[in-house]
Design a protein around this motif. Structure first.
Motif, PDB file in Angstrom:
ATOM      1  N   THR A 254       1.119  -0.897  -0.249  1.00 57.75           N
ATOM      2  CA  THR A 254      -0.274  -0.299   0.125  1.00 57.75           C
ATOM      3  C   THR A 254       0.905   1.070  -0.478  1.00 57.75           C
ATOM      4  OG1 THR A 254      -1.816  -1.138   1.184  1.00 57.75           O
ATOM      5  CG2 THR A 254      -2.020   1.236   1.478  1.00 57.75           C
ATOM      6  N   ARG A 384     -10.180   3.041   6.399  1.00 56.38           N
ATOM      7  CA  ARG A 384      -9.245   1.801   5.913  1.00 56.38           C
ATOM      8  C   ARG A 384      -9.287   0.835   7.522  1.00 56.38           C
ATOM      9  NH1 ARG A 384      -3.625   1.460   5.994  1.00 56.38           N
ATOM     10  NH2 ARG A 384      -2.465  -0.463   4.381  1.00 56.38           N
ATOM     11  N   ARG A 394      -7.914  -6.504   2.522  1.00 53.00           N
ATOM     12  CA  ARG A 394      -8.613  -6.179   0.507  1.00 53.00           C
ATOM     13  C   ARG A 394      -8.909  -4.749   0.477  1.00 53.00           C
ATOM     14  NH1 ARG A 394     -10.020 -11.503  -2.225  1.00 53.00           N
ATOM     15  NH2 ARG A 394     -10.963 -11.765  -0.465  1.00 53.00           N
ATOM     16  N   PRO A 395     -10.172  -3.935   1.192  1.00 56.49           N
ATOM     17  CA  PRO A 395     -11.068  -2.995   0.655  1.00 56.49           C
ATOM     18  C   PRO A 395      -9.966  -1.542   0.249  1.00 56.49           C
ATOM     19  CG  PRO A 395     -11.784  -4.553   2.163  1.00 56.49           C
ATOM     20  CD  PRO A 395     -10.386  -4.955   1.796  1.00 56.49           C
ATOM     21  N   TYR A 398      -7.547  -2.315  -2.376  1.00 63.18           N
ATOM     22  CA  TYR A 398      -7.741  -2.104  -3.732  1.00 63.18           C
ATOM     23  C   TYR A 398      -7.998  -0.322  -3.532  1.00 63.18           C
ATOM     24  CZ  TYR A 398      -8.925  -7.145  -3.234  1.00 63.18           C
ATOM     25  OH  TYR A 398      -9.126  -8.668  -3.846  1.00 63.18           O
ATOM     26  N   ILE A 401      -5.177   1.251  -4.896  1.00 66.44           N
ATOM     27  CA  ILE A 401      -4.397   0.597  -6.302  1.00 66.44           C
ATOM     28  C   ILE A 401      -4.937   1.417  -7.425  1.00 66.44           C
ATOM     29  CG2 ILE A 401      -5.358  -1.217  -8.204  1.00 66.44           C
ATOM     30  CD1 ILE A 401      -4.348  -3.271  -6.109  1.00 66.44           C
ATOM     31  N   LEU A 402      -7.046   1.917  -6.975  1.00 69.79           N
ATOM     32  CA  LEU A 402      -7.709   2.572  -7.825  1.00 69.79           C
ATOM     33  C   LEU A 402      -6.772   4.488  -7.744  1.00 69.79           C
ATOM     34  CD1 LEU A 402     -10.342   3.529  -9.231  1.00 69.79           C
ATOM     35  CD2 LEU A 402     -11.145   3.823  -6.550  1.00 69.79           C
ATOM     36  N   SER A 441     -11.486   8.304  -3.889  1.00 73.95           N
ATOM     37  CA  SER A 441     -10.979   7.135  -4.018  1.00 73.95           C
ATOM     38  C   SER A 441     -11.940   7.062  -2.070  1.00 73.95           C
ATOM     39  CB  SER A 441      -9.761   7.325  -3.363  1.00 73.95           C
ATOM     40  OG  SER A 441      -9.098   8.135  -3.253  1.00 73.95           O
ATOM     41  N   TRP A 448     -18.357   1.818   0.635  1.00 75.72           N
ATOM     42  CA  TRP A 448     -18.306   0.579   0.940  1.00 75.72           C
ATOM     43  C   TRP A 448     -17.906   0.438   1.949  1.00 75.72           C
ATOM     44  CZ3 TRP A 448     -13.510  -1.965  -2.160  1.00 75.72           C
ATOM     45  CH2 TRP A 448     -13.450  -3.863  -2.451  1.00 75.72           C
ATOM     46  N   SER A 467     -15.311  -8.333   0.293  1.00 73.75           N
ATOM     47  CA  SER A 467     -14.780  -7.942  -1.411  1.00 73.75           C
ATOM     48  C   SER A 467     -16.080  -7.210  -1.721  1.00 73.75           C
ATOM     49  CB  SER A 467     -14.231  -8.438  -2.423  1.00 73.75           C
ATOM     50  OG  SER A 467     -15.361  -9.644  -2.483  1.00 73.75           O
TER      51      SER A 467
END
Length: 467
Positions: A254, A384, A394-395, A398, A401-402, A441, A448, A467
């Motif tokens: 990350t 987070r 993972r969230p 992800y 990464i986005l 983001s 989410w 996910s």
């Protein structure tokens, strides 16, 4: 809000837990900011050289945080379970990992020295002057190559101290490093006249002060543990590296992705007009933005154990209350503290840290962006750790990464094109674009979390969606 030590009648509030961490993190951020202040005395080329080193420094920090996260976690669990044999295993494994990682950055420092003179041949689009490249060559080589050892050695004692829940010693280690860095910077720059080399060398050596203090406190804690607590579990871990790396790898990835953002920005600015001033101004913006974000980062660190405990207790009201309190603090901090500070002192600070009027103008704009950027980044910082409290890493990865892989390059490119169309500097377009994707983001991660948060305190832990 922070005068009440309890979130409920049973446990500390997230704000109370984050208070000592705020002091510690601000001091550690100030430690890195000292270099920029002293480099401003030498000129824009020196400040730009520090900005060009951000990517390498961020990758180093990523590895450090990963190792520290993994080791602190396994040590904390083993101390609580009185598993002395496992503690010995984990410490031994961590030392081997440190000796594996350290030479990587020693070689990276050497590579900076070898490659820098050939950058203009290999990348014709780069428009950096010879003074900036030479300053980067010296600063990058000394800082990355030298810190390869003094920084990573601190992983072991720092993790031991935190595993014993001694955040005060973590704070003092940062203070001692700061004091040493400031004194050595003054000595090397004004007495020995070592220039950019002295600034980098003082940072490398200054870390030893905090390291020595942390080592002493770690030895004291371990001696006390061995004297007061007898082991009740003498089992060995068949693979002591696995639990460390299971947490270290995703945390490191990350932060490495975050380092990619600085590389993209420096790459765009290096190929544009007034590249030295633009990169120097971005360096100033980045340092101050990092420094300003430390209180929110402290709250995010405290949020992990706070949320984990609330989830374990199935206390949805307490968890939501903690998130609301943190959100209110983020808004008050960005709007009520950072914004007036920027309005009152932003221009003067930019001029103080800059050599040329153009750099000061660019930096002043960047400082105006800092409160907005901090506010846009806050939801990501707060959401987070709640996912991690559910055991779901993972969230956050992800969304990283986005932001840093998918959106950064196209957003920066579009931002520059729009800025040029409007007759504005490239840096302005880049900064506005970065703030925009930070908001996108953060909004995605917050939505989410809102979607699955009701399940966090009602569903069995193993059934929480990943996910």
């Amino acid at each position: 809000m922070m005068t009440d030590p309890t979130q409920s009648d049973r446990s500390p509030s997230v704000l109370w837990m984050s208070a000592p961490l705020m002091v510690s993190f601000v001091m550690r951020s100030a430690f890195t900011f000292v270099d920029t202040i002293y480099a401003a005395i030498l000129g824009d080329a020196a400040v730009a050289a520090i900005g060009l080193t951000f990517t390498f420094e961020f990758v180093m920090v990523a590895f450090w945080i990963g190792l520290s996260t993994g080791l602190t976690s396994v040590l904390s669990r083993s101390i609580g379970a009185r598993e002395g044999k496992k503690i010995e295993q984990y410490l031994s494994a961590a030392w081997r990992l440190v000796w594996f990682v350290s030479p990587m950055f020693l070689f990276a420092g050497i590579a900076i020295w070898i490659v820098t003179p050939r950058l203009d041949e290999w990348f014709p689009g780069i428009q950096l002057d010879t003074e900036t490249l030479q300053a980067f060559r010296i600063y990058g080589t000394v800082l990355i190559g030298g810190s390869a050892f003094t920084q990573f050695w601190s992983v072991i004692p720092d993790s031991i101290v935190k595993a014993h829940q001694d955040t005060r010693s973590t704070m003092w280690a940062g203070i001692w490093s700061n004091v040493a860095n400031l004194a050595l910077n003054t000595l090397f720059l004004f007495v020995f006249s070592w220039g950019i080399f002295g600034i980098a060398f003082s940072t490398v050596i200054g870390r030893i002060a905090g390291l020595v203090y942390a080592m002493k406190k770690a030895r004291d804690h371990e001696a006390r543990r061995l004297a007061e607590e007898g082991d009740i579990n003498f089992d060995y871990d068949p693979n002591p590296y696995k639990p460390i790396l299971a947490l270290a790898v995703p945390a490191s990835i990350t932060f490495i992705l975050m380092a990619g953002e600085t590389a993209v920005v420096n790459g765009f600015l290096a190929g544009g007009p007034d590249s030295t001033s633009a990169i120097a101004a971005y360096s100033i913006y980045y340092r101050i933005m990092t420094f300003a974000a430390m209180p929110m980062i402290a709250i995010s660190v405290a949020m992990l154990p706070f949320a984990a405990k609330r989830i374990g207790e199935r206390d949805s009201a307490g968890l939501n209350q903690g998130l609301r309190q943190s959100a209110v603090v983020a808004i008050i901090y960005a709007v009520g503290i950072m914004t007036p500070a920027v309005w009152l002192w932003g221009d003067r600070l930019a001029a103080w840290l800059s050599e040329s009027p153009l750099t000061a103008e660019y930096a002043a704009f960047g400082l105006q962006v800092v409160p907005i950027a901090s506010l846009m980044f806050a939801p990501f910082l707060l959401c987070r750790p709640v996912f991690e409290a559910m055991g779901r890493g993972r969230p956050g990865l992800y969304i990283a990464i986005l932001r840093y892989v998918v959106l950064t390059w196209p957003a920066a490119y579009v931002g520059i094109q729009v800025a040029r169309t409007m007759g504005q500097p490239d840096l302005y377009g880049v900064l506005v674009a970065l703030v925009g994707i930070a908001g996108v983001s953060s909004a995605v991660l917050a939505a989410w979390l809102r979607l699955i948060l009701p399940q966090a305190t009602t569903a069995p832990f193993e059934e929480l969606p990943n996910s």
